[in-house]
Scaffold this active site. Structure first.
Site, PDB file in Angstrom:
ATOM      1  N   ASN A   9      31.314  45.282  33.966  1.00 34.65           N
ATOM      2  CA  ASN A   9      30.527  46.191  34.327  1.00 34.65           C
ATOM      3  C   ASN A   9      30.393  47.434  33.417  1.00 34.65           C
ATOM      4  O   ASN A   9      31.106  48.149  33.496  1.00 34.65           O
ATOM      5  CB  ASN A   9      31.015  46.782  35.882  1.00 34.65           C
ATOM      6  CG  ASN A   9      30.129  48.160  36.187  1.00 34.65           C
ATOM      7  OD1 ASN A   9      29.037  48.304  35.837  1.00 34.65           O
ATOM      8  ND2 ASN A   9      30.522  48.987  37.062  1.00 34.65           N
ATOM      9  N   TRP A  10      29.449  47.644  32.658  1.00 28.91           N
ATOM     10  CA  TRP A  10      29.381  48.368  31.511  1.00 28.91           C
ATOM     11  C   TRP A  10      29.184  49.779  31.981  1.00 28.91           C
ATOM     12  O   TRP A  10      29.068  50.732  31.232  1.00 28.91           O
ATOM     13  CB  TRP A  10      28.249  47.994  30.229  1.00 28.91           C
ATOM     14  CG  TRP A  10      28.648  46.628  29.803  1.00 28.91           C
ATOM     15  CD1 TRP A  10      29.795  45.903  29.965  1.00 28.91           C
ATOM     16  CD2 TRP A  10      28.012  45.877  28.445  1.00 28.91           C
ATOM     17  NE1 TRP A  10      29.993  44.583  29.217  1.00 28.91           N
ATOM     18  CE2 TRP A  10      28.752  44.629  28.621  1.00 28.91           C
ATOM     19  CE3 TRP A  10      26.866  46.243  27.887  1.00 28.91           C
ATOM     20  CZ2 TRP A  10      28.390  43.826  27.425  1.00 28.91           C
ATOM     21  CZ3 TRP A  10      26.351  45.295  26.856  1.00 28.91           C
ATOM     22  CH2 TRP A  10      27.172  44.111  26.812  1.00 28.91           C
ATOM     23  N   LYS A  11      28.629  50.004  33.269  1.00 29.82           N
ATOM     24  CA  LYS A  11      28.328  51.384  33.678  1.00 29.82           C
ATOM     25  C   LYS A  11      27.260  51.963  32.632  1.00 29.82           C
ATOM     26  O   LYS A  11      26.358  51.237  32.002  1.00 29.82           O
ATOM     27  CB  LYS A  11      29.500  51.968  33.930  1.00 29.82           C
ATOM     28  CG  LYS A  11      30.516  51.347  34.519  1.00 29.82           C
ATOM     29  CD  LYS A  11      31.854  52.339  35.038  1.00 29.82           C
ATOM     30  CE  LYS A  11      32.954  51.415  35.500  1.00 29.82           C
ATOM     31  NZ  LYS A  11      33.734  52.418  36.487  1.00 29.82           N
ATOM     32  N   HIS A  95      28.239  49.660  44.403  1.00 31.58           N
ATOM     33  CA  HIS A  95      29.503  50.186  43.759  1.00 31.58           C
ATOM     34  C   HIS A  95      30.014  51.416  44.319  1.00 31.58           C
ATOM     35  O   HIS A  95      29.404  52.159  44.530  1.00 31.58           O
ATOM     36  CB  HIS A  95      29.109  49.954  42.423  1.00 31.58           C
ATOM     37  CG  HIS A  95      30.310  50.304  41.388  1.00 31.58           C
ATOM     38  ND1 HIS A  95      30.688  51.619  41.281  1.00 31.58           N
ATOM     39  CD2 HIS A  95      31.069  49.587  40.664  1.00 31.58           C
ATOM     40  CE1 HIS A  95      32.037  51.540  40.429  1.00 31.58           C
ATOM     41  NE2 HIS A  95      32.055  50.160  39.837  1.00 31.58           N
ATOM     42  N   GLU A  97      30.831  54.008  42.754  1.00 32.77           N
ATOM     43  CA  GLU A  97      30.196  55.144  42.183  1.00 32.77           C
ATOM     44  C   GLU A  97      28.931  55.228  42.777  1.00 32.77           C
ATOM     45  O   GLU A  97      28.632  56.691  42.905  1.00 32.77           O
ATOM     46  CB  GLU A  97      30.340  54.806  40.532  1.00 32.77           C
ATOM     47  CG  GLU A  97      31.493  55.120  40.050  1.00 32.77           C
ATOM     48  CD  GLU A  97      31.864  54.064  38.810  1.00 32.77           C
ATOM     49  OE1 GLU A  97      30.836  53.775  38.056  1.00 32.77           O
ATOM     50  OE2 GLU A  97      32.921  54.074  38.270  1.00 32.77           O
ATOM     51  N   GLU A 167      37.031  46.557  45.446  1.00 32.82           N
ATOM     52  CA  GLU A 167      37.364  47.447  44.389  1.00 32.82           C
ATOM     53  C   GLU A 167      37.967  48.750  45.287  1.00 32.82           C
ATOM     54  O   GLU A 167      37.121  49.630  45.566  1.00 32.82           O
ATOM     55  CB  GLU A 167      36.176  48.178  43.871  1.00 32.82           C
ATOM     56  CG  GLU A 167      35.412  46.668  42.950  1.00 32.82           C
ATOM     57  CD  GLU A 167      34.751  47.340  41.585  1.00 32.82           C
ATOM     58  OE1 GLU A 167      34.881  46.732  40.469  1.00 32.82           O
ATOM     59  OE2 GLU A 167      33.843  48.107  41.937  1.00 32.82           O
ATOM     60  N   GLY A 173      38.755  53.003  37.313  1.00 32.71           N
ATOM     61  CA  GLY A 173      38.770  53.780  36.143  1.00 32.71           C
ATOM     62  C   GLY A 173      39.946  54.875  36.066  1.00 32.71           C
ATOM     63  O   GLY A 173      40.123  55.717  35.158  1.00 32.71           O
ATOM     64  N   SER A 213      40.778  48.638  37.358  1.00 27.86           N
ATOM     65  CA  SER A 213      41.772  48.988  36.248  1.00 27.86           C
ATOM     66  C   SER A 213      42.234  47.563  35.778  1.00 27.86           C
ATOM     67  O   SER A 213      43.450  47.292  35.492  1.00 27.86           O
ATOM     68  CB  SER A 213      42.714  49.849  36.488  1.00 27.86           C
ATOM     69  OG  SER A 213      42.134  51.094  36.483  1.00 27.86           O
ATOM     70  N   GLY A 234      35.520  47.178  34.366  1.00 27.03           N
ATOM     71  CA  GLY A 234      34.851  48.213  33.857  1.00 27.03           C
ATOM     72  C   GLY A 234      35.206  48.695  32.951  1.00 27.03           C
ATOM     73  O   GLY A 234      34.618  47.912  31.614  1.00 27.03           O
ATOM     74  N   GLY A 235      35.985  49.542  32.330  1.00 29.24           N
ATOM     75  CA  GLY A 235      36.566  49.903  31.126  1.00 29.24           C
ATOM     76  C   GLY A 235      36.861  48.849  30.185  1.00 29.24           C
ATOM     77  O   GLY A 235      36.629  48.940  29.038  1.00 29.24           O
TER      78      GLY A 235
END
Ligand code: PEP
Length: 255
Positions: A9-11, A95, A97, A167, A173, A213, A234-235
């Protein structure tokens, strides 16, 4: 056996040129490997360039969100059909976010899940509790509500397209990861609700990803758990080498 799925997930990162470069690095390294399903989810604006970069590889494309309507006056939104037109076959929905910053409700997320299925996109329904909810002993109650509401009215003949991602919000994150035991406990709990929602046989086939993470150092241990069938990253998906190390860890676990 459930095939491990690793999704990046590159956000809101990578413009179309950067996305093309990262997608090409992943596609060239992995080629047509088939041990692990690999999906990249760039922002809307980079779907097209990423699609081109992964052509002729086994890497698949996903979007990070969509609107449930097919078309119309929904400024700033994109529909399932628009995503399909850009060769997306997966979509992340609900998600943490989106729930937090855009106030998406379980009902709205459910409409998206049904619309995605209707267009034969594979929805990855994200669920997970906040730190406050975990500390007050409400994690299971919250996740149960999100799973039941998110998967309400899924047609039996499309249930095999559904993916779930657990998640925990406190792990997204933050560098904090659920322990393998904590994650397994929740994944098993989620699977326990699937027979009523998706049917008995499908419950065993549905992949439940862990997100929060995940990185090369903790991926193996998490992916070895019985009910953890992949990762939403993600990151650690923003750098080719790191993401590929997670894919390699997943391949090792599936051998
Ligand atoms: C995510 O955004 O889905 C996620 C899991 O992020 P991170 O890996 O950075 O925690």
């Amino acid at each position: 056996m459930r095939k491990i799925l690793i999704a990046g997930n590159w956000k809101m990162n990578k413009n179309s040129a950067e996305a093309s470069e990262l997608a090409a690095e992943i596609a060239q390294t992995l080629g047509r490997q088939h041990e692990v399903d690999v999906v990249i989810c760039p922002p809307f604006t980079a779907l097209e360039s990423a699609a081109r970069a992964i052509e002729n590889s086994g890497v698949k494309l996903g979007a990070q969100n969509m609107h449930p309507e097919r078309s119309g006056a929904y400024t700033g939104e994109a529909s399932a059909e628009m995503l399909r037109h850009l060769f997306a076959t997966y979509v992340i929905l609900g998600h943490g976010e989106r729930r937090e910053y855009f106030k998406e409700s379980d009902e709205f997320i459910n409409q998206k899940v049904l619309a995605a299925l209707n267009s034969r996109l594979k929805p990855s329904l994200c669920v997970g509790e906040t730190l406050e909810e975990r500390e007050s002993g409400k994690a299971f109650e919250v996740v149960e509500r999100q799973v039941k509401a998110g998967l309400a009215n899924v047609p039996a003949d499309l249930a095999d397209l559904v993916i779930i991602a657990y998640e925990p919000v406190w792990a997204i994150g933050t560098g904090k990861t659920a322990t393998p035991d904590q994650a397994q406990e929740m994944h098993q709990f989620i699977r326990g609700h699937l027979p009523a929602l998706l049917g008995e046989a499908q419950a065993q086939r549905t992949r439940i990803l862990y997100g929060g993470s995940m990185k090369p150092a903790n991926a193996r241990e998490l992916l070895r758990q019985d009910d953890i069938d992949g990762g939403l990253i993600g990151g650690a998906s923003l750098e080719g080498r790191t993401f590929l190390q997670i894919v390699e860890a997943a391949a090792e676990v599936s051998r």
